[in-house]
Each structure stands twice: as structure tokens, then as C-alpha cells.
Design a protein around this motif. Structure first.
Motif: not given
Ligand code: M6R
Length: 612
Positions: A38, A40, A43, A61-62
């Protein structure tokens, strides 16, 4: 074994992937993880243990993303721990991979990469592959798709992979050789999974990726190329699998659901194939090969585990009815011998999953020696089903419990139909016996139902033996493979040591084990070896062994001789395994539950054994 789920589209990827991983839990695994891309970046989250452990790790968490890859790992290279879990990053953390299978030449590739300055976080062959892809891309400046293709050309071994890149949030690249991979095609969205179960909730349109193919989804479009860089047209097919079939339907465990499904699954394996009233038997998938089967000089049956046991039952039936000599081989042994395959030999490969690596390799070997291969598989479109020349699906429906139950009875049913068809064509069976067996086959679902109605009795017996340390299972003739199957069921889900033997073999060694602490399960139905097995029971009783006997209804002798009796209805001797195995499945289930075992996912085991 390892499970793959990946998604790119417009939905939230994380819950979809987690749900998909849960659907694949039945395959057996020891850790789980996912990678999300995404705003960010890319991950990875991963955890040793169950999907529920991963979910705990993720809480708070997002995780918003519409593209991601997820994996359940069954350890091969490196211990089951957080670090060795998938996905794995490339060195620069811009790529991530999930991988099923084994890269056999990973050590050599790794050495080269280490010399070039690559550092490895895990002990896995999978991390080597993603770093190899990264290295090719950097050294040549080619696209990711091309780097995957070039890397896979160098790789020896088996794989199903999905690669995600931080550089393109619309792209997933997948490939397979020897490990299954299905692509679900939705509206502007694509799903990747090891089998169709995580996908069917969203779409029934699927593409089964073939060996040596690479699938590229980018900007909402799917393309498939070969390892040689030739374009192929994706063949979209409808998967005939309903959601209810992969849920527990009110039972505590999939295994119990599947045991109780047997009246239906056995009927399904005969549906449209048998009509006893007018002596009709037709197996569509064999039509063009029936003459060859009937005229064969020898049949070699290959399989593993329970499928091998079904093969042993089939050996008796083919030899008895069709008078064709049969050899039954463990696929894992057959593939590493130099087996003699002669003209007019037929090889029958039996596999529930249709993905067992050893069975697949045995097929390839037999094919290379010119054999005609018949498949008896449950999973439609599976690798083994596609690798064979002809065959018959068992149509048992999805089997989720690791311990095979309904797959066994469906395999035996279909193999019996094959033997009957061959015998009729070869003229080795009388019309009367042929029709009698068809009529009795049609009664089997109702008789299995009757045995299941007595499940409580088996439960009571199971309670008494819950803490036994060992078990012996004895049978003769067609019930010998049933004894093996009963012992396998017990050991794999309860972890009690159990051995199956032909009853007459006992005096050649195992009898030394018999004392008052040794439960002995004897399948002693009224058939041609009844008197002999009664003598074997007496030998056990004389040494104080505790006997649980599976007997034919109305037996008046054995109830007075043994400790516990389980009655089953009378059927023709050829068909007895379809009935006599049922109480043994129940016995192992109840004992395992009473011992608090994880019945559906026993330790160390995988449902689909895609590595050798
Ligand atoms: O999918 P397959 O039938 O080829 O699998 C073969 C064995 O791995 C399988 O039967 C295994 O032994 C089961 N766990 C037995 O319950």
C-alpha cells in the motif's frame, strides 16, 4: 503442504488472504505469513504457528491494501520459525515471494549470490529464489517478468510461486512446475491459490496454470507465457465446487463430516455409471481404453498411504474378477527403481489430491517407458488427472481432514467398477455374478448408513482403549488392506503406535507382542477365510490379548470368544472392505478426540504431499 493465497483487485486483500489461508489449513502447515502493498510500501508479517497466531500479530496494525500475497508453510529447508516463514523479501526489500515446493539447486545459486554480496536472513531455498530474481533484474535491467522467467530457467526442482513488487501495485507474477496453482478470474480482480477452495466464494471462473507457465497480472489483465517466452491463451473453466462442501456442516471436525458423508460419496462415485436393473456399467473416461485394459498382460498400481491401501484392495478384485495379474507399488519406491514395463502393461495411479509428488513422478517414469496410465483421482483438474491417458474421477467431493476416509471408499468403489468393466469385456465374469455385484454395489450406501447408525457403540469401545499405547490390526484376504488402513488411521491422528498385519503372519513375529495390554482389532467377517481367522483370534486370546472383532451380523461364535464385537451387514466378499473400514475410521476418530488430538490437522502431516 504449503498453501498459497494471493489477490489483486478492488477488495481488502488482508481479510481475504487470511480467510483463504484458513481454507488451506487442511493441507498441513507450521507457520503463516502475508505481504501487503500500500502507500506505506511492501510490508511482510509472519509468524510461526497457526493462522490465528498470525492474526494476533496483525491486530491493531493498519493493513489496508488491495494487493497482497499469503502463505502457510510446511517446513522443508530450515526449522519452522518466524524467520523461515514466507513471504521472503529480496535483499532490497522491494520484492517478496511465496513459494511451495523445493528448489533443489538452491545451495549453488546461494553460493554465487553470497559471492556477489547478497545477505540471507533465513535458511530457506525460497529466499534464495527471490534474491536470484532480484539479482538477474539488477544485472540485466530487464523487467520483473523477464527476471522471473530467466531465474526459473535455471532452477532445478518443483515450485509454485507468486511474486509481488513494491514498484507496481497492479502486478502479481506467478509460476508453477510440479506444485499446483489455480488462478481465479473475477471482475477486475484476480485470485491465486494452491487449490480452488479459497477462490470459489468470489468466482467460479478459474485457470489451472500448467507446468512451465508464468502468469502475469498487470493493470487488470492476465497474460500467460511459457518458460520459453511463448504466449499461451488462458483457458478459463468453471469450477464445480460449492461452499458448503468445504465447510464443517455442523460436525465438530471435517474428518467426522467426511466419515458420515460416505453413503453419499460412495453413491456419487457410482452416479451415472451403474444401473444394476439392466446390467449397465459405463465409465466414460475409460471408454476408449477398455479393450486395452481388458487385454492387458499385467496391471501395476502405484499410490501412497491410503491410496496405496485402496490399490491393495483392487489387486484382489482385479485378479479375482478380470484374471489380470496385479502388482501394487509404493509410488516412492517405484520411481527410484528401474521398473520393468512391458508391452500391454497398464499402470493405474491412485491419488485423492492428484498432486502427490511421488505418484506424479512414478507416472512420468512409467510414461517414459511406454506404459498407458490410468488415473483414479478425486480432485478434478489435478496434476495427476491431467498427466494420465485415461481414468475415472472418484467424485467423493472435497476431502479436508488430513486422514483420508471417504476418498478411500470412493477409490475402492471406482476400482471395483473398473475391474468389473474389464472382467465383462474380457469375458472372465459370468453375467449372473456381474449383475449380482452391481446390485450389491447399489446397496452399499444404505449399508454404510446402517454401520454409521451404530457409531455410539464404537465410541464406547474407543473410550475403553483411549490410553492404549499400541494396537495391532489383523485381517485376511480383502480385509488385510483394511487392517493396514485401520492402523494408519489410528496412528496418524491419535499418535498411538499401530501395526496392520495379515492375520496368519502374526505367528511369524508379532505374536511376541501379545499380552493383556495389547488391543488387537480383527476384521473377522463371514467370508472364505472365516474359519482361519477364528483360529488366529484364538491364538491371540490364548495369550490374553484383548480382541475387538469386526464381525458379520448374526455371527454367534465370535461374540462369545472376543472382548468386544462390532457388527456389520453381510455383503459379497468382494465388497466387504467398503463396509468393514467404516468402524475402524470411527474407532480412530473417537480415540483421537478423546486424547485431545487435532484430528483434522495432525502434527507433521500434510494433506497434499507435494514434495518427495
Ligand atoms: O492425495 P493422495 O491420495 O495421493 O495422498 C496419499 C497419501 O499422502 C494419503 O493417503 C495419506 O496417507 C493420508 N494422510 C492417509 O490418511
Amino acid at each position: 503442504m504449503c498453501g498459497i493465497v494471493a489477490y489483486v483487485g478492488h477488495r481488502e486483500a488482508c481479510p481475504l488472504i487470511l480467510k483463504g489461508l484458513r481454507r488451506l489449513e487442511y493441507r498441513g502447515y507450521d507457520s503463516a505469513g502475508l505481504a501487503l502493498l500500500n502507500g506505506d510500501g511492501l510490508k511482510i508479517y509472519k509468524k510461526k504457528g497457526k493462522v490465528s497466531d498470525l492474526e494476533q500479530e496483525l491486530s491493531g496494525k493498519d493493513l489496508h491494501a488491495t494487493i497482497g500475497i499469503g502463505h502457510t508453510r510446511w517446513a522443508t529447508h530450515g526449522a519452522p520459525n518466524d524467520v523461515n516463514s514466507h513471504p521472503h523479501y529480496s535483499n532490497d526489500r522491494r520484492l517478496a515471494i511465496i513459494h511451495n515446493g523445493i528448489i533443489e539447486n538452491y545451495a549453488t545459486i546461494k553460493q554465487n549470490l553470497v559471492r556477489k554480496g547478497h545477505e540471507f536472513r533465513s535458511e530457506t531455498d525460497s529466499e534464495v529464489l527471490i534474491q536470484f530474481i532480484e539479482n538477474i533484474r539488477k544485472e540485466t535491467g530487464c523487467s520483473l517478468e523477464e527476471a522471473v522467467r530467466l531465474a526459473l530457467q535455471e532452477v532445478v526442482g518443483a515450485y509454485a510461486i507468486v511474486v509481488i513488487s513494491a514498484d507496481d501495485p497492479t502486478q502479481l507474477i506467478a509460476a508453477r512446475k510440479g506444485s499446483p496453482l489455480v488462478i481465479g478470474v473475477g471482475d477486475d480482480e484476480y485470485f491465486f491459490a494452491s487449490d480452488a477452495t479459497p477462490i470459489i466464494e468470489y468466482t467460479k471462473d478459474v485457470v489451472y496454470l500448467n507446468d512451465y507457465e508464468i502468469a502475469v497480472v498487470r493493470d487488470g489483465a492476465l497474460r500467460i507465457i511459457t518458460l520459453e517466452n511463448a504466449q499461451t491463451t488462458p483457458y478459463i473453466q468453471k469450477v464445480e465446487l460449492e461452499l458448503e462442501a468445504i465447510e464443517k456442516g455442523g460436525f465438530d471436525h471435517f474428518m467426522m463430516k467426511e466419515i458420515f458423508e460416505q453413503p453419499r460419496s460412495i453413491a456419487d462415485s457410482m452416479r451415472g455409471r451403474v444401473r444394476a436393473e439392466d446390467g449397465h456399467l459405463q465409465l466414460g473416461g475409460l471408454r476408449d481404453y477398455l479393450d486395452q485394459l481388458a487385454a492387458s498382460k499385467r496391471i501395476v498400481i502405484v499410490g501412497c498411504g491410503t491410496s496405496w491401501h485402496a490399490g491393495l484392495v483392487a489387486e484382489y478384485i482385479f485378479e479375482e474378477l478380470a484374471r489380470i495379474p496385479v502388482e501394487v507399488e509404493y509410488a516412492s519406491e517405484f520411481r527410484y527403481r528401474n521398473p520393468i514395463i512391458q508391452e500391454r502393461d497398464i499402470v493405474i495411479a491412485i491419488s485423492q489430491s492428484g498432486e502427490t509428488a511421488d505418484t506424479l513422478a512414478a507416472i512420468e517414469l512409467a510414461k517414459s517407458k511406454g506404459a498407458t496410465i490410468f488415473g483414479v483421482c478425486n480432485v478434478v483438474g489435478s496434476s495427476i488427472a491431467r498427466a494420465t491417458h485415461a481414468g475415472a474421477y472418484t467424485h467423493a467431493g472435497p476431502e479436508i481432514g488430513v486422514a483420508s476416509t471417504k476418498a478411500f471408499t470412493a477409490q475402492v468403489t471406482v476400482l471395483t467398477l473398473m475391474a468389473l468393466a474389464a472382467a465383462l469385456r474380457a469375458g472372465t465374469i459370468s453375467d449372473t455374478l456381474f449383475r449380482q455385484l452391481l446390485a450389491e454395489l447399489e446397496r452399499i450406501p444404505a449399508l454404510v448408513e446402517k454401520v454409521l447408525q451404530d457409531a455410539e457403540k464404537v465410541k464406547e469401545i474407543s473410550y475403553i482403549f483411549t490410553y492404549a499405547k499400541n494396537f495391532i490390526y489383523l485381517g485376511r484376504g480383502l480385509n488385510f488392506p483394511v487392517a493396514l488402513e485401520g492402523a494408519l488411521k489410528l496412528k496418524e491422528i491419535s499418535y498411538i503406535h499401530a501395526e496392520g498385519y495379515p492375520a496368519a503372519e502374526m505367528k511369524h513375529g508379532p505374536i511376541a507382542l501379545i499380552d493383556e495390554d495389547m488391543p488387537v482389532v480383527v476384521i473377522a467377517t463371514k467370508d472364505s477365510s472365516y474359519e482361519k481367522i477364528v483360529s488366529n483370534i484364538q491364538e491371540v486370546k490364548a495369550r490374553k490379548g484383548r480382541v475387538i472383532a469386526v464381525v458379520t451380523e448374526g455371527d454367534t461364535l465370535l461374540p462369545g470368544m472376543v472382548d468386544f464385537v462390532i457388527e456389520i451387514p453381510k455383503v459379497h466378499e468382494i465388497l466387504v472392505p467398503l463396509i468393514s473400514v467404516i468402524p475402524l475410521q470411527l474407532l480412530s476418530y473417537y480415540i483421537a478426540v478423546m486424547r485431545g488430538r487435532n484430528v483434522d490437522q495432525p502434527r507433521n502431516l500434510a494433506k497434499s504431499v507435494t514434495v518427495e
